[in-house]
Write a protein that holds these residues in place. Structure first.
Motif, PDB file in Angstrom:
ATOM      1  N   GLY A 267       1.308   6.258   3.165  1.00  0.00           N
ATOM      2  CA  GLY A 267       1.752   6.736   1.868  1.00  0.00           C
ATOM      3  C   GLY A 267       0.667   6.567   0.828  1.00  0.00           C
ATOM      4  O   GLY A 267      -0.482   6.949   1.043  1.00  0.00           O
TER       5      GLY A 267
ATOM      6  N   LYS B 207       4.778  11.711  -3.055  1.00  0.00           N
ATOM      7  CA  LYS B 207       4.658  10.391  -2.441  1.00  0.00           C
ATOM      8  C   LYS B 207       5.900   9.537  -2.704  1.00  0.00           C
ATOM      9  O   LYS B 207       6.289   8.729  -1.851  1.00  0.00           O
TER      10      LYS B 207
ATOM     11  N   GLN C 169       8.220  10.774  -0.100  1.00  0.00           N
ATOM     12  CA  GLN C 169       7.835  10.306   1.228  1.00  0.00           C
ATOM     13  C   GLN C 169       8.279   8.863   1.466  1.00  0.00           C
ATOM     14  O   GLN C 169       8.796   8.535   2.530  1.00  0.00           O
ATOM     15  N   THR C 170       8.098   8.005   0.465  1.00  0.00           N
ATOM     16  CA  THR C 170       8.513   6.607   0.639  1.00  0.00           C
ATOM     17  C   THR C 170      10.031   6.499   0.718  1.00  0.00           C
ATOM     18  O   THR C 170      10.558   5.631   1.428  1.00  0.00           O
TER      19      THR C 170
ATOM     20  N   GLU D  19       5.189   1.259   6.619  1.00  0.00           N
ATOM     21  CA  GLU D  19       4.577   2.086   5.581  1.00  0.00           C
ATOM     22  C   GLU D  19       3.309   1.385   5.087  1.00  0.00           C
ATOM     23  O   GLU D  19       3.338   0.223   4.708  1.00  0.00           O
TER      24      GLU D  19
ATOM     25  N   ASP E  77       0.480   1.699   2.192  1.00  0.00           N
ATOM     26  CA  ASP E  77       0.285   2.365   0.899  1.00  0.00           C
ATOM     27  C   ASP E  77      -1.052   1.975   0.285  1.00  0.00           C
ATOM     28  O   ASP E  77      -1.176   0.942  -0.384  1.00  0.00           O
TER      29      ASP E  77
END
Length: 256
Positions: A142, A160, A163-164, A183, A185
């Motif tokens: 991400g 984004k 997406q998260t 995830e 980031d």
């Protein structure tokens, strides 16, 4: 297009967006960790060159914005006959730095298609194989843009954030099943293409990193992905936020 290198007698890791940057670095690192890497991206020549470097890998041309292309990727992975234990959703990107009032709808659509729906398509296509492995892991790359908005970043931060949300929902829905959801980031990562593709001008892209001592590079993120993916399977790294030392927050960057 598919190009194979090495026998598939080990766990398979699928990496999207593998033709450059974080994806290519991740493919190299996972191959070194002992995975048979399926490197997926749109650019055939770059994939072939990458696979030529690796002891055990397969190149599959794939456009994550296409249902048909993703289905072909899943079929190519199944045809290898190995055990799919890792998916790295890395394909993504940004286009433009316009403010909301003048933002190009086409750029926003592209960012949503690649970052969000691309992640959705590939995850859906490979999730049955990951679950069947008994020890699957989905890693999604991400961005810190998933948590903080900034001027000129509306389209990218919106994608984004979405997406998260997808990743967090997937983790809840897979609770009790043998698939981890991770995830990663990153903050500021200097690669050859991200800022250039976003801004369309090399000078503007270089200015993003001007004066920043040691921005992150693709290998740093590949290291984080490999670390999370190779923990004992009962260890789930839900979210790893990683920035260069010079970046304390999205808006706080020390420049010399």
């Amino acid at each position: 297009m598919r190009q194979d290198r090495g026998m598939v007698q080990k766990n398979i890791a699928v990496v999207t967006g593998a033709s450059s940057g974080i994806g290519a670095a991740t493919a190299r690192r996972l191959a070194a960790e002992g995975f048979h890497v399926v490197a997926a991206a749109r650019r055939k020549e770059r994939l072939e060159a990458l696979v030529g470097e690796l002891a055990s890998a397969t190149a599959v041309a794939c456009d994550v914005t296409s249902d048909e292309s993703v289905a072909e990727l899943a079929a190519a992975v199944a045809a290898l006959g190995g055990t799919v234990t890792l998916l790295v959703n890395n394909a993504g990107g940004a286009r433009g730095a316009d403010q909301v009032a003048g933002g190009a709808v086409a750029d926003w659509q592209w960012m949503y298609e690649v970052n969000v729906l691309g992640t959705l398509r590939v995850t859906q296509a490979l999730l049955p194989a990951l679950e069947a492995s008994g020890a699957g892991t989905v890693v999604t790359v991400g961005s810190t843009a998933a948590f903080v908005v900034y001027e000129g970043g509306g389209g990218y931060t919106a994608a984004k954030h979405a997406q998260t949300a997808l990743v967090g929902t997937l983790r809840l829905e897979l609770a009790g099943k043998p698939v981890r959801v991770v995830e990663i980031d990153p903050g500021m990562v200097r690669t050859d293409e991200f800022a250039l593709n976003r801004l369309g001008d090399q000078a503007a892209a270089d200015a993003v990193y001007a004066g920043v001592r040691h921005p992150l590079i693709a290998d740093d993120i590949a290291d984080c992905i490999a670390w999370a993916a190779t923990r004992p399977h009962h260890v789930n790294v839900d979210r790893l936020v990683v920035r260069p030392l010079a970046q304390a927050a999205q808006h706080k960057v020390v420049r010399e």
